[in-house]
Design an enzyme around this catalytic site. Structure first.
Site, PDB file in Angstrom:
ATOM      1  N   ASN A  45     -41.464  23.122  37.813  1.00 56.37           N
ATOM      2  CA  ASN A  45     -40.275  22.562  38.475  1.00 56.37           C
ATOM      3  C   ASN A  45     -40.288  23.076  39.904  1.00 56.37           C
ATOM      4  O   ASN A  45     -40.007  24.239  40.163  1.00 56.37           O
ATOM      5  CB  ASN A  45     -39.016  23.025  37.733  1.00 56.37           C
ATOM      6  N   LYS A  72     -40.579  27.062  39.665  1.00 56.16           N
ATOM      7  CA  LYS A  72     -40.486  27.766  38.381  1.00 56.16           C
ATOM      8  C   LYS A  72     -41.541  27.184  37.460  1.00 56.16           C
ATOM      9  O   LYS A  72     -41.893  26.014  37.593  1.00 56.16           O
ATOM     10  CB  LYS A  72     -39.111  27.523  37.731  1.00 56.16           C
ATOM     11  N   ARG A  98     -41.450  18.201  36.728  1.00 54.12           N
ATOM     12  CA  ARG A  98     -40.137  17.589  36.918  1.00 54.12           C
ATOM     13  C   ARG A  98     -40.134  16.873  38.265  1.00 54.12           C
ATOM     14  O   ARG A  98     -40.446  17.475  39.287  1.00 54.12           O
ATOM     15  CB  ARG A  98     -39.062  18.664  36.901  1.00 54.12           C
ATOM     16  N   HIS A 121     -30.229  14.114  35.719  1.00 54.98           N
ATOM     17  CA  HIS A 121     -30.143  14.984  34.528  1.00 54.98           C
ATOM     18  C   HIS A 121     -30.615  14.246  33.275  1.00 54.98           C
ATOM     19  O   HIS A 121     -30.249  14.618  32.151  1.00 54.98           O
ATOM     20  CB  HIS A 121     -28.694  15.467  34.262  1.00 54.98           C
ATOM     21  N   ARG A 129     -20.580  20.408  45.121  1.00 56.01           N
ATOM     22  CA  ARG A 129     -20.511  18.978  45.473  1.00 56.01           C
ATOM     23  C   ARG A 129     -19.166  18.380  45.080  1.00 56.01           C
ATOM     24  O   ARG A 129     -18.618  18.731  44.033  1.00 56.01           O
ATOM     25  CB  ARG A 129     -21.625  18.203  44.746  1.00 56.01           C
ATOM     26  N   GLU A 143     -34.570  21.699  29.236  1.00 57.59           N
ATOM     27  CA  GLU A 143     -35.270  20.645  29.971  1.00 57.59           C
ATOM     28  C   GLU A 143     -36.777  20.894  30.007  1.00 57.59           C
ATOM     29  O   GLU A 143     -37.569  19.955  29.967  1.00 57.59           O
ATOM     30  CB  GLU A 143     -34.700  20.549  31.395  1.00 57.59           C
TER      31      GLU A 143
END
Ligand code: AMP
Length: 410
Positions: free
Chosen positions: A8, A15, A103, A192, A253, A396
């Protein structure tokens, strides 16, 4: 052993996890950060199964090592990762990854499933940077560096948007001039998706129910947050849109806002496009309302009697209720409602408040079950509730590994 490496990659860090897909168990994980700086940092954790006498299930011990070193770019970052595997294990020579899963945030309308990465796919991911300028370029930098580090291995892109490609036009179309929308590919994409897919499938498996028969609402509430309405395993609506800014109140956000606010701030306060971008993405949400993006801080501030923290919490919950109601209407009722990610898994009060008005729809949260500090997937509704409410820890990385292995084997 069937190891799959999951990556990712962000602009200044990436990561990774190495997962043995036979047992679906993490062998190692790590973080390479401050890429582009002279004092980069890498940390690497090895998980080793330790069989205890008389215990059927092995327990997992972990050991973390870290290093400071210059990491000028992603290629150097992958070199640092390989050195960490060499020095601390597990050996990638003895058991090399059979696939590397990446990802990728934005797949536009082009990518609706996990995709084997070829030079043409790289060009497409690059071209989609127009829609995700902060995310796709670093995702691609990670892909290119990883392909150099693992040249003989299939690399697979798993897109955050892909799961929501089942939305009907009525759900993904914004009511603006259709020619302008088409010219700039403006529509709702949703994000997501990897988490919404994983959680909805895990919920069905846990309940022993057929995924195809279930109407589900999944609240992914982390620092970023979104909710999805999932009918028979297909996403039919979701709160994030063209970008991950729309929808719920998040850590930093704003989520939904009257677009005229931007026009007003531009005309009246002279704010530039970049300043507005920064305001809505980085200085709004819980942070903008109460001074912290972390719900734990908000909770502590409420206990100290800070009114702005209480208001932030109430705005957050008000939006959750609005989406719960909207998606119950879109689905014609729900069988399962799940909560996941940092807030969803750890904040019982958020879960209780989000659903507290839904008694009329057969939703009944059990206070003791909701407050219980258990780990793992669990039911928090009463036995009488006609909608089953779950907490489902998301994973994930595991979902990316599963999808990548499937592509690599096909
Ligand atoms: P994520 O993006 O899924 O890692 O979620 C991170 C967010 O989860 C944090 O910013 C917190 O707001 C929230 N969070 C994490 N742990 C807790 C907790 N124990 N109680 C309440 N909120 C939490």
């Amino acid at each position: 052993m069937t190891p799959v490496l999951v990556v990712n990659s962000g602009s200044s860090s990436f990561k990774y996890q190495l997962i043995d897909m036979d047992a679906e168990h993490v062998l190692a994980s790590g973080l390479v950060e401050r890429i582009g700086e002279a004092n980069g940092h890498s940390s690497h954790t090895v998980f080793a199964a330790a069989a205890e006498p008389g215990v059927a299930m092995p327990t997992f011990t972990e050991a973390t090592s870290s290093r400071e070193l210059p990491i000028p770019d992603h290629t150097a970052g992958f070199a640092a990762m390989l050195e960490a595997f060499d020095a601390h294990g597990p050996s990638l020579d003895d058991a090399p990854p059979v696939a590397v899963g990446h990802r990728v945030v934005h797949g536009g309308a082009r990518f609706f499933e996990p995709t084997l990465i070829t030079p043409l796919v790289e060009i497409n991911i690059d071209e989609l940077s127009v829609l995700a300028p902060l995310h796709n370029p670093p995702n691609l930098a990670g892909i290119r560096a990883a392909r150099k580090a693992f040249p003989g291995v299939p690399h697979v892109a798993v897109f955050d948007t892909a799961f929501h490609q089942t939305l009907e036009p009525a759900a993904y179309t914004y009511a603006i001039d259709s020619e302008i929308a088409a010219a700039h590919r403006i529509r709702r994409y949703g994000f997501h998706g990897t988490s919404h897919k994983y959680v909805s499938e895990a919920a069905a498996a846990f309940l022993g129910r057929d995924l195809a028969s279930l109407r589900q609402i999944v609240f992914h509430l982390g620092n970023g947050a979104s909710v999805a309405a999932i009918d028979g395993g297909r996403s039919i609506d979701t709160s994030m849109g063209l970008t991950p800014l729309e929808g719920l109140v998040m850590g930093t956000r704003s989520g939904d806002i009257d677009p005229a606010v931007l026009l007003h701030l531009s005309r009246r306060a002279g704010m530039s496009t970049d300043e507005l971008d920064d305001l809505l993405n980085k200085r709004s949400g819980l942070l903008g309302l109460a001074g912290s993006n972390d719900l734990r801080d908000i909770r502590a501030a409420i206990e100290r009697g800070e009114e702005r923290a209480l208001l932030a919490f109430e705005v957050y919950v008000h939006r959750l209720r609005a989406y719960a109601g909207a998606y119950l209407a879109q689905l014609g009722g729900a069988d399962v409602i799940s909560f996941t990610a940092g807030v969803g898994e750890n904040a019982p009060r958020v879960r209780a408040e989000a659903l507290s008005t839904l008694g009329f729809a057969g939703v009944e949260v059990d206070p003791a079950r909701n407050e219980a500090r258990e780990r793992g997937i669990r039911i928090i509704s009463t036995d009488a509730s006609s909608v089953t409410v779950l907490v489902v820890p998301t994973d994930e990385e595991l979902e990316i590994a599963r999808q990548s292995l499937q592509v690599a084997r096909s």
